[in-house]
Design an enzyme around this catalytic site. Structure first.
Site, short mmCIF file in Angstrom:
data_model
loop_
_atom_site.label_atom_id
_atom_site.label_comp_id
_atom_site.label_asym_id
_atom_site.label_seq_id
_atom_site.Cartn_x
_atom_site.Cartn_y
_atom_site.Cartn_z
NE ARG A 297 -1.18 7.21 -21.26
CZ ARG A 297 -2.33 7.71 -20.80
NH1 ARG A 297 -2.42 8.07 -19.53
NH2 ARG A 297 -3.37 7.84 -21.60
CD GLU A 299 1.77 8.38 -16.13
OE1 GLU A 299 1.24 7.87 -15.11
OE2 GLU A 299 1.17 9.10 -16.92
NE ARG A 305 -5.15 7.06 -8.99
CZ ARG A 305 -5.93 8.13 -9.04
NH1 ARG A 305 -7.25 7.98 -9.11
NH2 ARG A 305 -5.41 9.34 -9.03
CG HIS A 306 -0.84 5.20 -11.71
ND1 HIS A 306 -1.13 5.74 -10.49
CD2 HIS A 306 -1.20 6.12 -12.64
CE1 HIS A 306 -1.64 6.96 -10.66
NE2 HIS A 306 -1.71 7.20 -11.95
CD GLU A 448 -8.84 10.11 -14.47
OE1 GLU A 448 -8.74 9.58 -15.59
OE2 GLU A 448 -7.88 10.63 -13.87
CB SER A 451 -9.29 12.11 -18.42
OG SER A 451 -9.12 13.50 -18.54
NE ARG A 499 -7.16 4.05 -12.81
CZ ARG A 499 -6.44 5.19 -12.88
NH1 ARG A 499 -7.06 6.35 -12.84
NH2 ARG A 499 -5.13 5.12 -13.03
#
Length: 525
Positions: A297, A299, A305-306, A448, A451, A499
């Site tokens: 990712r 991002e 948490r990323h 989370e 998903s 996670r």
């Protein structure tokens, strides 16, 4: 012989601790410089070294031949071992030593297990050997032969035995100066303010040494357990383990959060998800599949948490009547994981908790399931302001997690029926209310971890949904075409391994559960 190592840890200031470290480093260097010279001096003085063949540096191991001894794992040694009161060979790291009168105590560590070794002058052990032993650089890999003796040693994992050293050889010497002290890396959070402790970046910059701590040895055993429990459970339910491409010709989930690379005379992308290939396998009549592998990712998220690369544990399955069949399987799978960890990794969980304190993870059987609108109502009743169809922000998720824990006494739950507008175009709309969708998220401790949704498996509805959201259908043509030749109704989701491990253990930062983390600021080691 009573040889229990005393507990010498005391509360001292950072300044005093650094002063002690400098003094220790100077003394260590002095011992190293003296170790080789003492033998020459004693020889010149006419003193014979009776232990000359019992210690030293082993030649570089180039696999020339097999040795004439067998190494016993440190964790196997206890007072019921058949070699008690007999000679045993072990291999491990020279963690530290303590000199008390004419006796030297050594702590030897292998992975997360430690044993006390004792050496003292005797007719077979010379003063030269003692000095050599005291000068071994910390973290060197050594072979020790010694007599296994029953003892009480509370400071080691092997608490009912110690080794009386007969021979000691360096297999691989460590550099004298370590960039990271294990004691600092292992410092509990509640002691970090009063004692010197390594910060997270220092640990990650020296990850090879950091991974040697007993806590990290335990964390990654637990993480391996998650993978094994997840995989074994789904396999027992007739899921097929598939391997999907990580280089793809188009962004798997659209958008700009994708890594782009040159691929001969065109561009390729690192897969954001294995979803397309999972769904293609469902269309290919595999019915139930899972895959475990890297997900990328792009991002620029520097949060707790990323990560830009993480390990995804993904599953997809065809269902008979309702996508809740898939939610049930996912819930059962994760409960199997949690129970397996609590049953099989008690020691590792306890070890992690010595440094990172947290409450034991709680869950219900069957898994608690709430609808999105129920979650919104709980938040509003507690004074949180949000619209009916707003997505949950990270603070809202955490607050809701606390409310759920208070009301239901669980850290693990599912939120079902998310608003359609906050889910991807390929999510099946709710048949009873067009504002909602057949989608769900799984939560641990208010964050989370997964998903998922029922996917649209009808090419016409998929095209209609994409067009309504302004997506160029030509760019997703291969995806849409996957459903033109018949595909069973199906659903699935993707779980982040790191996670899950972070939240189960209550660690607070995902970099603690990523072996070599990748985030916007870290690409090494």
């Amino acid at each position: 012989m009573e040889s229990t190592e005393a507990n010498v840890d005391q509360k001292v200031s950072k300044k005093e601790l650094n002063k002690m470290k400098r003094k220790e480093a100077a003394e260590q260097k002095k011992r190293e410089n003296q170790a080789d010279g003492d033998h020459q001096e004693d020889t010149q003085a006419g003193e014979t070294d009776v232990s000359s063949d019992r210690y030293g540096n082993r030649p570089l191991n180039q696999s020339k031949t097999y040795g004439d001894f067998t190494l016993t794992p440190v964790n196997d040694l206890n007072k019921t071992h058949p070699l008690l009161n007999k000679s045993v060979w072990i291999r491990g790291r020279y963690q530290r030593n303590r000199i008390q009168g004419k006796t030297t105590f050594i702590i030897v560590r292998h992975q997360k297990w430690t044993i006390q070794c004792v050496v003292f002058v005797s007719p077979e052990i010379s003063k030269q050997m003692i000095k050599f032993v005291q000068g071994v650089p910390r973290e060197s890999i050594i072979d020790i032969c010694g007599v296994l003796k029953e003892s009480v040693v509370e400071s080691c994992s092997q608490q009912d035995v110690e080794l009386h050293v007969e021979q000691l050889f360096i297999v691989s010497a460590s550099a004298p100066r370590l960039p990271l002290q294990l004691e600092d890396a292992m410092r509990p959070d509640d002691e970090a303010e009063e004692l010197a402790a390594a910060n997270q970046n220092t640990k990650l910059d020296n990850r090879i040494i950091d991974l040697r701590t007993q806590v990290n040895q335990s964390i990654f055993r637990i993480e391996a357990g998650i993978v094994s429990l997840f995989s074994n459970y789904l396999t027992s339910k007739d899921f097929i383990n598939i391997q999907t491409p990580k280089m793809i010709g188009a962004a798997s989930e659209g958008g700009a959060n994708v890594f782009k690379l040159n691929y001969f005379e065109r561009f390729a992308y690192l897969a954001q998800s294995p979803q397309l290939y999972k769904q293609m396998c469902i269309a290919g009549d595999f019915d139930k599949v899972f895959t475990i592998g890297s997900v990328f990712r792009a991002e620029d998220s520097n949060t707790h948490r990323h990560l830009t690369e993480f390990i995804g544990m993904d599953m997809e399955m065809a269902f008979q009547h309702h996508y809740h069949e898939v939610i049930d399987v996912l819930g059962e799978t994760l409960i199997h994981v949690f129970k397996g960890l609590q049953e099989n990794f008690k020691e590792e969980i306890a070890t992690v908790n010595t440094q990172y304190k947290s409450e034991p993870f709680k869950f219900l059987e069957p898994t608690l399931r709430l609808e999105f609108r129920e979650g919104v109502k709980m938040l509003r009743d507690a004074g949180w302001e949000m619209g009916d169809y707003d997505d949950l922000s990270t603070p809202a998720e955490k607050f809701l997690g606390r409310l759920v824990k208070q009301k239901y006494d669980t850290d693990f739950y599912v939120m079902d029926k998310y608003p359609q507008e906050v889910r991807p175009f390929y999510t099946m709309p709710c048949p009873f209310d067009k504002n909602y969708s057949n989608s769900y998220d799984f939560f641990m401790r208010g964050e989370e971890i997964m998903s998922g949704a029922q996917r649209i498996h009808d090419p016409e509805l998929l095209t209609e949904r994409a067009t309504s959201l302004g997506i160029d259908v030509e760019k997703i043509k291969s995806y849409v075409d996957s459903f033109r030749y018949g595909c069973p109704p199906h659903a699935g989701g993707g779980i982040g391994l790191e996670r899950v491990c972070m939240l189960f253990l209550g660690l607070g930062n995902i970099r603690k559960t990523s072996l070599f983390p990748r985030d916007p600021k870290r690409l090494a080691p």
